[in-house]
Design an enzyme around this catalytic site. Structure first.
Site, mmCIF file in Angstrom:
data_model
loop_
_atom_site.group_PDB
_atom_site.id
_atom_site.type_symbol
_atom_site.label_atom_id
_atom_site.label_comp_id
_atom_site.label_asym_id
_atom_site.label_seq_id
_atom_site.Cartn_x
_atom_site.Cartn_y
_atom_site.Cartn_z
ATOM 1 N N HIS A 288 81.164 87.267 47.715
ATOM 2 C CA HIS A 288 82.335 86.645 46.967
ATOM 3 C C HIS A 288 83.050 85.675 47.726
ATOM 4 O O HIS A 288 83.233 85.939 49.038
ATOM 5 C CB HIS A 288 83.294 87.731 45.988
ATOM 6 N N GLU A 334 86.525 88.284 42.747
ATOM 7 C CA GLU A 334 86.061 89.481 42.929
ATOM 8 C C GLU A 334 87.499 90.562 42.951
ATOM 9 O O GLU A 334 87.350 91.535 42.537
ATOM 10 C CB GLU A 334 85.246 89.710 44.065
ATOM 11 N N GLU A 335 88.068 90.169 43.851
ATOM 12 C CA GLU A 335 89.124 91.067 44.160
ATOM 13 C C GLU A 335 90.217 91.387 43.077
ATOM 14 O O GLU A 335 90.878 92.427 42.999
ATOM 15 C CB GLU A 335 90.098 90.429 45.657
ATOM 16 N N ASP A 362 78.890 93.015 50.499
ATOM 17 C CA ASP A 362 80.414 93.093 50.648
ATOM 18 C C ASP A 362 80.985 94.293 51.163
ATOM 19 O O ASP A 362 82.112 94.571 50.687
ATOM 20 C CB ASP A 362 80.812 92.819 48.963
ATOM 21 N N HIS A 433 91.225 94.133 53.516
ATOM 22 C CA HIS A 433 92.717 93.864 52.809
ATOM 23 C C HIS A 433 93.852 93.879 53.741
ATOM 24 O O HIS A 433 94.767 94.303 53.179
ATOM 25 C CB HIS A 433 92.800 94.765 51.574
HETATM 26 ZN ZN LIG Z 1 85.069 92.093 48.974
#
Ligand SMILES: [Zn+2]
Ligand SMILES: *[C@@H]1O[C@H](CO)[C@@H](O)[C@H](O)[C@H]1NC(C)=O
Ligand SMILES: *[C@@H]1O[C@H](CO)[C@@H](O)[C@H](O)[C@H]1NC(C)=O
Length: 470
Positions: A288, A334-335, A362, A433
């Site tokens: 992504h 995606e997130e 990912d 993240h």
């Molecule tokens: Zn990811």
């Protein structure tokens, strides 16, 4: 990597509690296919030489660094994400790959504003935080409340509503495996709100911390009051827990602001290296392009996108045209909930029989170890045989996974065989993240190995005399 949709959570909890399940190919009977697969040994060597020690050496890292340094974070719904998509299209066309198209997707933009937590009792202290995706806001002066610490949902269930009402619930689950622990991030606010809490906090979903909060997605269940929700560091969560366990009253003031616009447009990007015999049949490699708003999205998922970009590029440069089409896809948004992948699945549902195999990276692009594969026994036997060709780089392991990857789980859930990159990613969730997801996590040699591995696997599957069976 997004916390998987509810559909997959039960399965995921089951899987992530267990040790990795290594496939045993003993009962595989592939007949003449064994010889056919062995015959790709020369192609594998050619791709490895070109990528790991030849003209492509260092290229994946260098291009990733240029991209990440230029754009930084690329959240869903932002102009910078769209500019980064344009950049990738240009970069691809410069390689002489002109079958590049984009498909529009409606996506949300969630813009983080000011965020601050102050501990007021038992002593004053600033608490580092990151609001979770789509979190509700607080009034400008913030919300002040006493903390109730719970280790798990059962503990929350056991506390009466009058002891939660008006308070702030802090979840302090011990990190076991991402898929299991992440439910406290993705569902914590809803469950706390259902019992009358005014806000919820979660100990960051990571096994390790240098005082770094980790954001991520969460969803409010239907019918609950959307309360503000954020992640705090392991250090502060554990400090508050020690105070709470001693019977001290912990009072926090939480200030969070943000804006949400659900009607932005973004794009999935599709790059085709057309197959020579069955161009309508696809082997998909993917990652992504969007990222969280913190950090640079170098690891999540710049690396995954760039090894997928490398596949058609390296094949084109080496004049290797497989029978089926190799399609690289850069998923968008995606997130915030696999939004690009859901849109692609819906738009291409009438062609889903043509997806021969779907791959996604990912979960880091550290040294490749093999693939985590979902599909039938026969499908796994074929992939395991292909992986034998990667013994020289120690990437021959086939892990059995029923729901590999994040975006591609939508497809493998429909019975399409697929795989995620199994890599040496023990430290992935240290950075995931956070502001620390930068180029410093990436390693040029490991990216070379990953790009070569990804390219060669995709090529072989796309060129075999038979489709991967369902
Ligand atoms: Zn990811
Ligand atoms: C699937 O639908 C799209 C959009 O309607 C169309 O362009 C495409 O040709 C269809 N493919 C097949 C295999 O029917
Ligand atoms: C593969 O493993 C062997 C033995 O541990 C090691 O010597 C070699 O460097 C490894 N190769 C790669 C490419 O990591």
């Amino acid at each position: 990597m997004f916390s998987k949709s509810l559909l997959f959570i039960a399965l995921l909890i089951y899987q992530t509690k267990c040790e990795l399940k290594i496939f045993d190919p003993k009962s595989c009977e592939l007949g003449t296919l064994v010889k056919e697969i062995e015959s790709y040994d020369g192609v594998v060597k050619k791709i490895l030489d070109y990528t790991v020690s030849g003209p492509f050496k260092g290229k994946t890292y260098d291009e990733l660094a240029k991209f990440v340094d230029k754009f930084g974070a690329r959240p869903s719904g932002t102009d910078v994400l769209e500019k980064s998509i344009d950049y990738m299209i240009e970069l691809t066309k410069k390689e002489g790959l002109n079958d590049v198209i984009t498909e529009e997707v409606k996506v949300p933009l969630w813009e983080r504003g000011e965020e601050k937590i102050t501990m007021l009792e038992p002593r004053e202290k600033d608490i580092a935080l990151l609001g979770l995706g789509k979190s509700a806001t607080t009034p400008p002066e913030g919300l002040t409340g006493e903390v109730v610490v719970v280790r798990n949902f059962e503990e929350l269930e056991g506390i009466s509503e009058d002891k939660i009402k008006g308070k702030i619930v802090l979840y302090v689950p011990v990190f076991t495996a991402y898929g299991e622990t992440v439910t406290y991030r993705s569902q914590g606010a809803s469950k706390a709100s259902a019992k009358g809490a005014i806000a919820s906090l979660v100990r960051s979903i990571t096994p390790y911390s240098l005082y770094t909060p980790h954001t991520g997605s969460q969803t409010y269940a239907d019918g609950v009051v959307p309360i503000p929700t954020a992640a705090i560091t392991l250090e502060d969560a554990d400090l508050i827990t020690r105070m709470y366990d001693k019977g001290e009253k912990v009072v926090l003031n939480i200030k969070m602001s943000s804006k949400l616009d659900e009607n932005k447009i973004s794009r999935n990007t599709l790059i085709d290296l057309k197959g020579s015999e069955y161009p309508e049949k696809l082997v998909i490699v993917s990652g992504h392009i969007d990222s969280w708003d913190v950090g640079q999205g170098a690891m999540d998922d710049g690396g995954g996108m760039f090894v997928s970009w490398a596949a058609p590029v390296i094949l084109k440069r080496l004049h290797l045209t497989p029978k089926r089409t190799v399609r690289a896809i850069f998923w968008t948004a995606e997130e915030l909930g696999l939004i690009g992948a859901y849109a692609y699945e819906k738009a291409h549902r009438n062609e889903s029989d043509n997806i021969n195999f779907i791959m996604e990276s990912d979960e880091g692009t550290f040294a490749p170890l093999g693939l985590a594969v979902s599909g039938t026994q026969k499908a796994r036997c074929i992939i395991a045989e292909i992986l034998k060709l990667f013994k020289s780089i120690n990437a021959s392991t086939l892990v059995e996974e029923n729901s590999p990857g994040s975006d591609i789980a939508i497809f493998t859930g429909n019975g399409i065989p697929g795989a995620s990159l199994h890599n040496d990613n023990g430290k992935y969730f240290w950075f995931h993240h956070t502001e620390a997801d930068t180029m410093n996590v990436e390693n040029p040699d490991e990216l070379d190995l990953g790009a070569a591995f990804w390219t060669a696997v995709a090529y072989i599957i796309a060129d075999l005399s038979i489709d991967i069976p369902r």
